[in-house]
Motif scaffolding. Structure first.
Motif, PDB file in Angstrom:
ATOM      1  N   SER A  94      71.031  17.001   3.514  1.00 26.83           N
ATOM      2  CA  SER A  94      70.616  16.244   4.695  1.00 26.83           C
ATOM      3  C   SER A  94      69.177  16.617   5.029  1.00 26.83           C
ATOM      4  CB  SER A  94      71.510  16.581   5.883  1.00 26.83           C
ATOM      5  OG  SER A  94      71.295  17.928   6.292  1.00 26.83           O
ATOM      6  N   GLU A  95      68.582  15.865   5.932  1.00 24.92           N
ATOM      7  CA  GLU A  95      67.210  16.171   6.337  1.00 24.92           C
ATOM      8  C   GLU A  95      67.106  17.587   6.884  1.00 24.92           C
ATOM      9  OE1 GLU A  95      63.670  14.526   9.333  1.00 24.92           O
ATOM     10  OE2 GLU A  95      65.585  13.458   9.178  1.00 24.92           O
ATOM     11  N   ASN A  96      68.034  17.962   7.743  1.00 22.00           N
ATOM     12  CA  ASN A  96      67.985  19.294   8.339  1.00 22.00           C
ATOM     13  C   ASN A  96      68.165  20.386   7.294  1.00 22.00           C
ATOM     14  OD1 ASN A  96      67.999  21.086  10.781  1.00 22.00           O
ATOM     15  ND2 ASN A  96      70.048  21.563   9.986  1.00 22.00           N
ATOM     16  N   GLU A  97      69.104  20.174   6.367  1.00 23.42           N
ATOM     17  CA  GLU A  97      69.346  21.171   5.317  1.00 23.42           C
ATOM     18  C   GLU A  97      68.111  21.360   4.444  1.00 23.42           C
ATOM     19  OE1 GLU A  97      74.152  20.640   4.475  1.00 23.42           O
ATOM     20  OE2 GLU A  97      72.713  19.273   3.522  1.00 23.42           O
ATOM     21  N   LYS A  99      64.903  20.598   5.090  1.00 26.33           N
ATOM     22  CA  LYS A  99      63.759  21.161   5.806  1.00 26.33           C
ATOM     23  C   LYS A  99      63.961  22.635   6.120  1.00 26.33           C
ATOM     24  CE  LYS A  99      61.825  16.924   7.750  1.00 26.33           C
ATOM     25  NZ  LYS A  99      61.439  16.174   8.964  1.00 26.33           N
ATOM     26  N   THR A 100      65.199  23.024   6.395  1.00 28.52           N
ATOM     27  CA  THR A 100      65.493  24.442   6.612  1.00 28.52           C
ATOM     28  C   THR A 100      65.275  25.230   5.330  1.00 28.52           C
ATOM     29  OG1 THR A 100      67.110  23.950   8.344  1.00 28.52           O
ATOM     30  CG2 THR A 100      67.287  26.096   7.262  1.00 28.52           C
ATOM     31  N   GLN A 101      65.681  24.650   4.202  1.00 24.79           N
ATOM     32  CA  GLN A 101      65.503  25.308   2.912  1.00 24.79           C
ATOM     33  C   GLN A 101      64.016  25.500   2.587  1.00 24.79           C
ATOM     34  OE1 GLN A 101      67.753  26.928   1.255  1.00 24.79           O
ATOM     35  NE2 GLN A 101      68.384  25.810  -0.584  1.00 24.79           N
ATOM     36  N   TRP A 132      60.707  14.317   3.370  1.00 26.66           N
ATOM     37  CA  TRP A 132      61.134  15.469   4.172  1.00 26.66           C
ATOM     38  C   TRP A 132      60.410  16.743   3.733  1.00 26.66           C
ATOM     39  CZ3 TRP A 132      67.059  14.242   3.426  1.00 26.66           C
ATOM     40  CH2 TRP A 132      67.385  13.119   4.197  1.00 26.66           C
ATOM     41  N   GLU A 135      56.823  16.500   5.071  1.00 26.75           N
ATOM     42  CA  GLU A 135      56.787  16.718   6.522  1.00 26.75           C
ATOM     43  C   GLU A 135      56.916  18.200   6.842  1.00 26.75           C
ATOM     44  OE1 GLU A 135      58.662  12.349   7.836  1.00 26.75           O
ATOM     45  OE2 GLU A 135      59.918  14.161   7.889  1.00 26.75           O
ATOM     46  N   SER A 136      57.728  18.892   6.063  1.00 24.84           N
ATOM     47  CA  SER A 136      57.879  20.342   6.253  1.00 24.84           C
ATOM     48  C   SER A 136      56.595  21.075   5.913  1.00 24.84           C
ATOM     49  CB  SER A 136      59.019  20.878   5.378  1.00 24.84           C
ATOM     50  OG  SER A 136      60.243  20.269   5.710  1.00 24.84           O
TER      51      SER A 136
END
Length: 257
Positions: A94-97, A99-101, A132, A135-136
């Motif tokens: 997912s986007e959150n996963e 970007k967190t990675q 993504w 963006e990160s």
């Protein structure tokens, strides 16, 4: 009058100004004890370190202290299904996963100013996950170098559309680690640098590669080519052309099997 003439001489272009520039990135660093040998290379060599590796933090810190530029070598999903390693970025996230990675990968390597992809022949073709990623990187003020592990990569186009400064790899130095293979690619890099004026070469911390560079980098000066950190080749402005944007939109829905 004498001082005026001296000032004019100081302002004249120096004969020592290099006609071309080349950035050499050593990536895949962090797992093997032999990777420590990269610290014997000149400070103008750029080092790209895999996230969450046993030697990564220590090597990044020592390299930074001696003047090397540090990248994080982001592991990305490949078409061949090969294991990617710690910090892997995949199209199932997912986007959150994702970007967190990316954020955790950056945190795991000290003094990072840029990133390039490790593998990624699948992920770099995909619009949404690469957006993504970019963006990160923009959030962390990090530039991107496309290792170009596939000719269908969209990474550079997406980076520029998001506002991330980017470059692309022109030559892999050591797919063939033999002396003749290294010499062939090194000579090709010299020729291309003279034509394009600024190029990026990627190599790996193989003992053969480090030995070759140690004994051959002096040849760049003789060819009027300056060895520089990767960031010095970045464009002054990040611009995506209308043609590139059109190509990106056309490829947005490509299905990769």
């Amino acid at each position: 009058m004498r001082y005026f003439l001296l000032l004019i001489l100081l302002l004249l272009p120096s004969a020592s100004v290099f006609a071309s520039k080349i950035a050499i990135i050593i990536d895949d660093i962090g797992y093997r004890q032999s990777d420590k040998a990269v610290l014997t290379l000149p400070a103008s060599i750029t080092l790209s370190i895999l996230p969450h590796t046993p030697l990564g933090k220590n090597l990044a810190t020592k390299a930074y202290q001696q003047g090397n530029e540090i990248l994080v070598h982001l592991p990305m999903q490949a078409l061949n299904g090969k294991a990617i390693g710690a910090g892997a970025l995949t199209n199932a996230m997912s986007e959150n996963e994702l970007k967190t990675q990316v954020a955790n990968a950056i945190k795991s390597v000290p003094h990072v100013t840029g990133a390039n992809n490790h593998m990624g022949s699948l992920l770099t073709q995909l619009d949404t996950p690469m957006r993504w990623v970019m963006e990160s990187l923009r959030l962390h003020d990090i530039y991107f170098i496309d290792s170009r592990t596939t000719k269908y990569t969209q990474a550079g186009i997406i980076a520029r559309s998001v506002g991330v400064p980017s470059l692309k790899r022109e030559i892999f130095l050591d797919n063939d680690k033999s002396k003749s293979g290294l010499e062939k690619q090194f000579q090709q890099a010299i020729t291309l640098a003279k034509t394009k004026k600024k190029i990026v070469v990627i190599a790996h911390p193989y003992p053969e590669t480090i030995a070759f560079l140690t004994t051959n980098l002096y040849r760049l000066d003789a060819e009027n080519i300056q060895l520089v950190p990767a960031s010095s080749l970045l464009p002054q402005q990040v611009v995506v052309t209308a043609a590139e944007q059109s190509e990106l939109l056309q490829d947005r829905d490509r299905k990769i099997w």
